[in-house]
Scaffold this active site. Structure first.
Site, PDB file in Angstrom:
ATOM      1  N   GLY A  31     -43.614  65.733  73.257  1.00 16.28           N
ATOM      2  CA  GLY A  31     -43.946  64.596  72.403  1.00 16.28           C
ATOM      3  C   GLY A  31     -44.006  64.976  70.935  1.00 16.28           C
ATOM      4  O   GLY A  31     -43.466  66.008  70.535  1.00 16.28           O
ATOM      5  N   HIS A  34     -39.314  63.969  66.989  1.00 17.78           N
ATOM      6  CA  HIS A  34     -38.685  64.002  65.667  1.00 17.78           C
ATOM      7  C   HIS A  34     -37.163  64.054  65.841  1.00 17.78           C
ATOM      8  O   HIS A  34     -36.663  63.989  66.978  1.00 17.78           O
ATOM      9  CB  HIS A  34     -39.223  65.179  64.858  1.00 17.78           C
ATOM     10  CG  HIS A  34     -39.143  66.503  65.577  1.00 17.78           C
ATOM     11  ND1 HIS A  34     -37.945  67.109  65.878  1.00 17.78           N
ATOM     12  CD2 HIS A  34     -40.108  67.308  66.076  1.00 17.78           C
ATOM     13  CE1 HIS A  34     -38.173  68.251  66.504  1.00 17.78           C
ATOM     14  NE2 HIS A  34     -39.491  68.380  66.654  1.00 17.78           N
ATOM     15  N   GLY A  36     -35.094  66.357  65.866  1.00 21.16           N
ATOM     16  CA  GLY A  36     -34.578  67.388  66.775  1.00 21.16           C
ATOM     17  C   GLY A  36     -34.517  66.862  68.206  1.00 21.16           C
ATOM     18  O   GLY A  36     -33.540  67.092  68.932  1.00 21.16           O
ATOM     19  N   HIS A  37     -35.570  66.134  68.595  1.00 14.89           N
ATOM     20  CA  HIS A  37     -35.567  65.530  69.937  1.00 14.89           C
ATOM     21  C   HIS A  37     -34.486  64.453  70.023  1.00 14.89           C
ATOM     22  O   HIS A  37     -33.821  64.305  71.045  1.00 14.89           O
ATOM     23  CB  HIS A  37     -36.934  64.911  70.241  1.00 14.89           C
ATOM     24  CG  HIS A  37     -38.051  65.906  70.263  1.00 14.89           C
ATOM     25  ND1 HIS A  37     -39.057  65.917  69.338  1.00 14.89           N
ATOM     26  CD2 HIS A  37     -38.315  66.937  71.127  1.00 14.89           C
ATOM     27  CE1 HIS A  37     -39.908  66.900  69.616  1.00 14.89           C
ATOM     28  NE2 HIS A  37     -39.480  67.526  70.690  1.00 14.89           N
ATOM     29  N   GLY A 147     -33.454  72.426  72.547  1.00 19.84           N
ATOM     30  CA  GLY A 147     -33.112  72.642  71.138  1.00 19.84           C
ATOM     31  C   GLY A 147     -32.943  74.125  70.836  1.00 19.84           C
ATOM     32  O   GLY A 147     -33.665  74.969  71.380  1.00 19.84           O
ATOM     33  N   GLN A 148     -32.021  74.419  69.932  1.00 19.36           N
ATOM     34  CA  GLN A 148     -31.759  75.818  69.568  1.00 19.36           C
ATOM     35  C   GLN A 148     -32.905  76.440  68.762  1.00 19.36           C
ATOM     36  O   GLN A 148     -33.011  77.659  68.685  1.00 19.36           O
ATOM     37  CB  GLN A 148     -30.441  75.931  68.799  1.00 19.36           C
ATOM     38  CG  GLN A 148     -30.277  77.271  68.132  1.00 19.36           C
ATOM     39  CD  GLN A 148     -28.860  77.741  68.030  1.00 19.36           C
ATOM     40  OE1 GLN A 148     -28.039  77.518  68.919  1.00 19.36           O
ATOM     41  NE2 GLN A 148     -28.546  78.384  66.922  1.00 19.36           N
ATOM     42  N   GLN A 153     -36.691  80.436  74.347  1.00 20.17           N
ATOM     43  CA  GLN A 153     -36.981  79.500  75.448  1.00 20.17           C
ATOM     44  C   GLN A 153     -35.671  79.055  76.123  1.00 20.17           C
ATOM     45  O   GLN A 153     -35.565  79.032  77.347  1.00 20.17           O
ATOM     46  CB  GLN A 153     -37.727  78.292  74.907  1.00 20.17           C
ATOM     47  CG  GLN A 153     -37.783  77.112  75.846  1.00 20.17           C
ATOM     48  CD  GLN A 153     -38.657  75.983  75.318  1.00 20.17           C
ATOM     49  OE1 GLN A 153     -39.858  76.092  75.337  1.00 20.17           O
ATOM     50  NE2 GLN A 153     -38.049  74.890  74.878  1.00 20.17           N
ATOM     51  N   SER A 186     -42.720  69.743  65.777  1.00 21.25           N
ATOM     52  CA  SER A 186     -43.922  68.910  65.895  1.00 21.25           C
ATOM     53  C   SER A 186     -45.074  69.546  65.128  1.00 21.25           C
ATOM     54  O   SER A 186     -45.976  68.873  64.658  1.00 21.25           O
ATOM     55  CB  SER A 186     -44.299  68.743  67.359  1.00 21.25           C
ATOM     56  OG  SER A 186     -43.176  68.269  68.074  1.00 21.25           O
TER      57      SER A 186
HETATM   58  O1  PAF Z   1     -39.884  72.896  74.011  1.00 23.53           O
HETATM   59  C1  PAF Z   1     -40.840  72.222  74.463  1.00 23.53           C
HETATM   60  O2  PAF Z   1     -41.171  71.179  73.931  1.00 23.53           O
HETATM   61  C2  PAF Z   1     -41.594  72.730  75.683  1.00 23.53           C
HETATM   62  O3  PAF Z   1     -41.690  74.112  75.672  1.00 23.53           O
HETATM   63  C3  PAF Z   1     -41.000  72.212  77.013  1.00 23.53           C
HETATM   64  C4  PAF Z   1     -39.592  72.749  77.234  1.00 23.53           C
HETATM   65  C5  PAF Z   1     -40.972  70.711  77.033  1.00 23.53           C
HETATM   66  C6  PAF Z   1     -41.863  72.703  78.190  1.00 23.53           C
HETATM   67  O4  PAF Z   1     -43.160  72.243  78.096  1.00 23.53           O
END
Ligand code: PAF
Length: 293
Positions: A31, A34, A36-37, A147-148, A153, A186
């Site tokens: 949540g 922005h 990027g999402h 996202g990069q 991750q 965020s």
């Molecule tokens: O990148 C994120 O926002 C978090 O790490 C994710 C992948 C949603 C896991 O909680």
């Protein structure tokens, strides 16, 4: 757009879409949405018939003393954004839906979780990989978009999917940036006005490292020094790490070359920020920016 808060009705919705021959793309988020999402949702839209976005601030990826409680949760604004961006389902699970019992089974990419953010955020990537596995089992998507900016991750999720034979294709969205280059996050909401001005130096510092590579530098340490100098000159003194590693697997580099990830984590005031560039130096000496994968 449907808002769904538990796993059973989500599965029902997705399976019924599938029976009608539709494919499913998934964008997991915490949540405070922005641009990027939004870029992730746009890729999801182009990749499948149905787009599911999740909003869940995952407790298991925050360590003691980290910002789990303070993490922004603008629930109404987030759902409005999901609707505007054309998501079909917002999956907003309760903590009980995601963690019905104290978690005793974990997913962990051990080697990839060790360097960089893994060094200071113990258990962070185990929490991320575990919740993403749970979300994948709930949504059963064909593709999922990350996202990069969170490069480590993304590599961990790709490795998890490959090693656990999960039938999900992982796609990547380029880092969305503010006009002065600051990567959208965020956590930028935590920055005071003066910290926000200082934060623009992160992108400039990555650029200084990249310029060192373009100038023919062969020593990864010297490239990282150029980044640190620029950060310090801007008054950013709490540098958690600056690292130049192999982009494909985060192995350390003896010599500058191949596809490289130049990654930074700093603290500005109370805020921890990360950013990175991925590039390759071509035989003609030119440096080309690339997506991580
Ligand atoms: O990148 C994120 O926002 C978090 O790490 C994710 C992948 C949603 C896991 O909680």
């Amino acid at each position: 757009m449907k808002t769904i808060r538990s796993i059973a009705p989500l599965r029902q919705f997705v399976r019924s879409a599938r029976r009608q021959g539709q494919s499913v793309a998934f964008v997991p988020t915490m949540g405070a949405l922005h641009a990027g999402h939004r870029a992730c949702v746009e890729i999801a839209r182009r990749s499948a018939d149905v787009v599911v976005i999740s909003i869940f601030v995952n407790p298991t990826q925050f360590g003691p003393g980290e910002d789990f409680t303070a993490y922004p949760r603008p629930a109404e604004a987030d759902l409005r954004a999901c609707r505007e961006w054309g998501c079909d389902v917002a999956f907003v699970p309760t903590p009980e839906a995601m963690y019905p019992a104290p978690q005793d089974v974990w997913v962990e990419a051990k080697r990839l979780s060790r360097p960089m953010c893994g060094r200071t955020r113990k258990g962070h990537f185990r929490g991320v990989a575990t919740v993403v596995a749970k979300l994948f089992h709930a949504v059963e998507p064909d593709v999922a978009v990350f996202g990069q900016k969170d490069a480590q991750q993304a590599l961990i999720i790709r490795e998890t999917v490959q090693q656990l034979n999960m039938p999900v294709e992982i796609l990547l969205a380029a880092t969305a940036r503010e006009r002065d280059g600051l990567a959208m996050s965020s956590r930028n909401a935590y920055l005071s006005a003066s910290d926000r001005r200082r934060a623009a130096a992160i992108f400039a510092a990555l650029g200084a490292g990249r310029a060192r590579v373009a100038a023919g530098e062969l020593d990864p340490g010297r490239v990282c020094d150029a980044v640190k100098q620029t950060l310090r000159r801007a008054g950013i003194r709490r540098i958690e790490y600056v690292e130049l590693r192999r982009a494909d697997d985060l192995r350390s580099l003896r010599r500058v070359g191949g596809r490289m990830l130049l990654a930074v984590a700093v603290r500005i005031g109370p805020t921890r920020l990360i950013d990175n560039l991925v590039f390759r130096r071509a035989p003609d000496g030119l440096v080309h920016d690339e997506l991580l994968f």
